[in-house]
Design an enzyme around this catalytic site. Structure first.
Site, mmCIF file in Angstrom:
data_model
loop_
_atom_site.group_PDB
_atom_site.id
_atom_site.type_symbol
_atom_site.label_atom_id
_atom_site.label_comp_id
_atom_site.label_asym_id
_atom_site.label_seq_id
_atom_site.Cartn_x
_atom_site.Cartn_y
_atom_site.Cartn_z
ATOM 1 N N HIS A 196 0.804 -1.395 0.103
ATOM 2 C CA HIS A 196 0.147 0.090 -0.058
ATOM 3 C C HIS A 196 0.829 1.248 0.077
ATOM 4 O O HIS A 196 1.986 1.224 0.184
ATOM 5 C CB HIS A 196 -1.003 -0.141 1.084
ATOM 6 N N ARG A 244 -1.757 11.086 4.041
ATOM 7 C CA ARG A 244 -2.385 11.634 5.155
ATOM 8 C C ARG A 244 -3.495 12.681 4.386
ATOM 9 O O ARG A 244 -3.251 13.363 3.434
ATOM 10 C CB ARG A 244 -1.570 12.715 6.086
ATOM 11 N N GLU A 296 -3.919 3.636 1.641
ATOM 12 C CA GLU A 296 -4.198 3.834 2.910
ATOM 13 C C GLU A 296 -4.229 5.399 3.051
ATOM 14 O O GLU A 296 -3.427 6.181 2.903
ATOM 15 C CB GLU A 296 -2.931 3.196 3.702
ATOM 16 N N ASN A 340 -5.225 12.232 11.141
ATOM 17 C CA ASN A 340 -4.825 12.518 12.521
ATOM 18 C C ASN A 340 -5.996 13.522 13.062
ATOM 19 O O ASN A 340 -6.635 14.504 12.526
ATOM 20 C CB ASN A 340 -3.654 13.419 12.362
ATOM 21 N N HIS A 366 2.789 11.364 -6.863
ATOM 22 C CA HIS A 366 1.755 11.213 -7.187
ATOM 23 C C HIS A 366 1.254 9.616 -7.110
ATOM 24 O O HIS A 366 2.276 8.856 -6.995
ATOM 25 C CB HIS A 366 1.483 11.562 -8.685
ATOM 26 N N ARG A 426 3.297 18.284 -23.374
ATOM 27 C CA ARG A 426 3.906 17.413 -24.704
ATOM 28 C C ARG A 426 3.308 16.268 -24.588
ATOM 29 O O ARG A 426 2.976 15.669 -25.655
ATOM 30 C CB ARG A 426 5.361 17.203 -24.458
ATOM 31 N N GLN A 427 3.135 15.539 -23.268
ATOM 32 C CA GLN A 427 2.782 14.264 -23.312
ATOM 33 C C GLN A 427 1.113 14.100 -23.259
ATOM 34 O O GLN A 427 0.408 14.377 -22.498
ATOM 35 C CB GLN A 427 3.014 13.565 -22.121
ATOM 36 N N HIS A 432 1.073 2.692 -9.916
ATOM 37 C CA HIS A 432 2.452 2.793 -9.132
ATOM 38 C C HIS A 432 2.143 4.241 -8.280
ATOM 39 O O HIS A 432 1.064 5.089 -8.454
ATOM 40 C CB HIS A 432 3.188 3.214 -10.257
ATOM 41 N N GLU A 456 7.648 3.971 -8.740
ATOM 42 C CA GLU A 456 8.427 4.768 -9.974
ATOM 43 C C GLU A 456 9.162 5.936 -9.101
ATOM 44 O O GLU A 456 8.982 6.543 -8.185
ATOM 45 C CB GLU A 456 7.459 5.723 -10.859
ATOM 46 N N HIS A 513 4.096 6.757 3.504
ATOM 47 C CA HIS A 513 5.010 5.607 3.224
ATOM 48 C C HIS A 513 4.571 4.688 1.967
ATOM 49 O O HIS A 513 3.356 4.974 1.881
ATOM 50 C CB HIS A 513 5.412 4.853 4.341
ATOM 51 N N GLU A 546 7.330 0.910 5.251
ATOM 52 C CA GLU A 546 6.769 0.044 6.288
ATOM 53 C C GLU A 546 6.868 -1.522 5.738
ATOM 54 O O GLU A 546 6.762 -1.929 4.744
ATOM 55 C CB GLU A 546 5.337 0.169 6.282
#
Length: 327
Positions: free
Chosen positions: A21, A25, A88, A92, A116, A147-148, A184, A243, A270, A319
């Protein structure tokens, strides 16, 4: 890759390891969960409340080929730690009521680092039209921009970037529509040679693709568990890919560093890898590398048991948890 050995010891664990995962936050979990479930059709697979630590966790995934909702742990509960492609969301307590609180999305100076998450779909033109005109999603980049012309970016409620790519037609081959994939997670790295070697040798990942972009002066490295599990050489159909983006020249700047998402201002948390016996994996890493590896928390030594956090060369956290973890 160059022959210099930043991480010369190859971890030889025979366990199956899963890139499980990505943790982000969020300010308001009600808004964020509704965004991912209503706009993209993700399922809320599991929720864990930790009032003693003043945070809650929400685990979401696409119920596609892997049929995540049917994966069970030893208690017969949904085992969100045994699958790839899990998101995930960490909340908080109190941030939703703080008008000054804002998540760091990782893409604004001076706090760039995380880039991202990427959702792949079968037909990107159809998907973008649906998201824009029916779901009223905010676009950071439309297909016609830049461009993409084969990628787009949308924004979630906290301003995190979600890349959209297509797996339906690749290299002249048409693939069936299998719904969205959490394909990814992208993080920026200072020294690509050091980082790729860390993920290959220390964590046992395979380098599945490299893409050089001379116009933008950057290179992307795609790593995953299982180099040959590429669905007919179509890595865009997979889940559980990491990535690494290297902007040329950063490795030669002594004072340069990326924001790891866990220092203030916080945002990205993470990635998580899971396996049957993380104690065995962590012990092997520790025995081969000792003080050359940084740990946020060594296995089973923190307040929350049966997990560890290891640090990569850019101080991003990874993790490590067991399949069937009960929180």
């Amino acid at each position: 890759m160059a022959t210099s050995s930043y991480y010369p010891h190859v971890i030889k664990s025979l366990q199956k390891i899963t890139l499980n995962h990505t943790c982000l936050r969020v300010k308001d979990p009600k808004i964020s969960v509704e965004f991912y479930t209503k706009k993209f059709g993700m399922k809320l697979l599991k929720q864990h409340k930790f009032p003693e630590y003043k945070f809650d966790l929400y685990f979401l995934g696409f119920d596609t080929n892997e049929n995540k909702s049917k994966l069970k742990n030893s208690k017969g509960e949904i085992d969100v730690f045994q699958s790839s492609g899990i998101l995930e969301l960490t909340h908080n307590y109190g941030t939703e009521n703080d008008p000054t609180f804002k998540v760091n999305n990782g893409n604004v100076e001076p706090n760039r680092g995380f880039g991202h998450v990427c959702f792949s779909c079968c037909d990107i033109v159809k998907t973008c039209d649906y998201l824009e005109n029916e779901q009223k999603v905010t676009f950071r980049k439309k297909l016609s921009d830049g461009r993409q012309k084969d990628i787009a970016f949308v924004l979630d409620p906290d301003g995190y970037w979600i890349e959209l790519v297509q797996y339906g037609c690749r290299n002249g081959i048409q693939f069936a529509d299998e719904g969205y994939k959490l394909n990814h997670t992208m993080i920026r790295v200072k020294d690509s040679k050091k980082s790729v070697q860390f993920y290959q040798n220390v964590l046992g990942m395979d380098l599945v693709d490299v893409s050089e972009h001379a116009n933008g002066k950057f290179t992307t490295y795609f790593l995953a568990y299982g180099k040959n599990e590429d669905n007919g050489n179509n890595r865009w159909k997979r889940e559980g890919i990491l990535e690494l983006t290297h902007n040329w020249g950063t490795e030669n700047e002594p004072d340069f560093h990326y924001h790891n998402g866990n220092d203030k201002p916080q945002g990205y948390g993470h990635i998580c890898i899971s396996c049957k016996d993380p104690a065995e994996l962590c012990n092997e890493i520790d025995s081969k590398y000792g003080d050359h590896i940084k740990w946020g928390v060594k296995y089973n030594q923190g307040k929350m048991k049966n997990l560890a956090f290891i640090k990569d060369p850019d101080n991003y956290s990874i993790e490590i948890v067991p399949y069937g973890l009960t929180l």
